[in-house]
Motif scaffolding. Structure first.
Motif, PDB file in Angstrom:
ATOM      1  N   GLN A  83      19.946  74.616 -50.294  1.00  0.00           N
ATOM      2  CA  GLN A  83      19.630  76.015 -50.539  1.00  0.00           C
ATOM      3  C   GLN A  83      19.770  76.417 -51.996  1.00  0.00           C
ATOM      4  O   GLN A  83      19.079  77.331 -52.464  1.00  0.00           O
ATOM      5  N   GLU A  84      20.661  75.753 -52.712  1.00  0.00           N
ATOM      6  CA  GLU A  84      20.885  76.098 -54.106  1.00  0.00           C
ATOM      7  C   GLU A  84      21.016  74.824 -54.937  1.00  0.00           C
ATOM      8  O   GLU A  84      21.725  73.893 -54.542  1.00  0.00           O
ATOM      9  N   ARG A 149       5.524  75.509 -48.529  1.00  0.00           N
ATOM     10  CA  ARG A 149       6.622  76.328 -49.052  1.00  0.00           C
ATOM     11  C   ARG A 149       6.068  77.561 -49.784  1.00  0.00           C
ATOM     12  O   ARG A 149       6.600  78.668 -49.640  1.00  0.00           O
ATOM     13  N   THR A 153       6.531  81.592 -49.010  1.00  0.00           N
ATOM     14  CA  THR A 153       6.929  82.528 -50.063  1.00  0.00           C
ATOM     15  C   THR A 153       5.934  83.673 -50.173  1.00  0.00           C
ATOM     16  O   THR A 153       6.311  84.836 -50.365  1.00  0.00           O
ATOM     17  N   SER A 158      12.082  85.075 -45.132  1.00  0.00           N
ATOM     18  CA  SER A 158      13.482  84.994 -45.544  1.00  0.00           C
ATOM     19  C   SER A 158      13.910  83.530 -45.646  1.00  0.00           C
ATOM     20  O   SER A 158      13.254  82.625 -45.127  1.00  0.00           O
ATOM     21  N   ARG A 159      15.024  83.309 -46.308  1.00  0.00           N
ATOM     22  CA  ARG A 159      15.526  81.944 -46.470  1.00  0.00           C
ATOM     23  C   ARG A 159      15.847  81.320 -45.117  1.00  0.00           C
ATOM     24  O   ARG A 159      15.607  80.136 -44.898  1.00  0.00           O
TER      25      ARG A 159
END
Length: 256
Positions: A83-84, A149, A153, A158-159
């Motif tokens: 996620q990050e 992806r 977007t 949402s994530r």
């Protein structure tokens, strides 16, 4: 023809085994490599068979418990890193370090921390099985088609939606591949734990060490064979589960 190759190799191995047992070893040293039929008659069908299967059952419980815990931790770990970018940079090196640590060197510490029973054995399984799940799950989550992806977007998904509807399905094949590898490693971890944690009810690893100390060669080879078959069985079961789950996920019509 599908099974011809493996059967031919098995026949060759058995032939070499018999050759070494009867042609190379003297009768007084034949206990070093008893012939296959002696392993079967005196080992797999001998008086110690009930104890072997009870020990194998305990080892199976330890291995599957450790695998389940490693799966939960590994998937959560991989999702956090996916996620990050900063999370991946911060956490992935520790996954690599965990993979590189010699487990045998940690076993005495694990015994001090968790005792020498079920918990310590499970902890060894978790340590050994964790890395394949983390690395394969992370690879699967990051292998999403960039076009898809961008489409998510564009629709302001949402994530959580991206993870649930795009990344998770894309990661399934890699997740199950990691799970299949980790399953075999978990069996190894359970047996390694048995060798060092000799307290409590014995697993197959303790029996292997006991038969070795007593020079009970047929029982020793039979126990090793059962332990190997357990690893193969777990590997095959998770491979079949992978084909069933991934096939249904990607081809819903096949489930009817």
């Amino acid at each position: 023809m599908r099974f011809g190759g493996p059967l031919a190799v098995l026949a060759a191995v058995l032939g070499v085994w018999y050759l070494v047992s009867y042609g190379v070893l003297e009768p007084s040293r034949r206990f070093l490599l008893p012939p296959p039929h002696v392993v079967i008659t005196d080992g797999l069908f001998g008086p110690n068979v009930p104890a072997m299967f009870e020990a194998l059952g305990r080892t199976t419980v330890v291995a599957l418990t450790g695998l389940a815990i490693a799966f939960v931790i590994g998937v959560v770990w991989a999702i956090a890193m996916s996620q990050e970018r900063w999370a991946e940079r911060a956490l992935f090196p520790y996954a690599v370090v965990l993979q590189c640590i010699p487990i045998l060197a940690l076993v005495p510490l694990i015994g001090f921390w968790f005792g020498f029973g079920f918990t310590a054995r499970v902890f060894v399984c978790v340590l050994i099985a964790l890395f394949p799940i983390v690395s394969n799950t992370l690879f699967g989550l990051k292998s999403v088609d960039p076009g898809l992806r961008r489409l998510f977007t564009l629709h302001h998904a949402s994530r959580l939606t991206v993870l649930r509807k795009l990344e998770a399905p894309a990661a399934l094949p890699a997740v199950f591949e990691g799970l299949r590898v980790a399953a075999g490693l978990s069996v190894v971890g359970a047996i390694v734990g048995d060798f060092f944690f000799k307290q409590g009810e014995p697993g197959i690893g303790i029996l292997i060490d006991t038969f070795r100390a007593r020079l009970q060669s047929p029982e020793l080879f039979a126990s090793i064979l059962l332990a190997s078959l357990l690893g193969v069985l777990v590997f095959l079961v998770f491979g079949l589960l992978s084909r069933k789950v991934v096939g249904r996920w990607y081809n819903p019509d096949d489930s009817h």
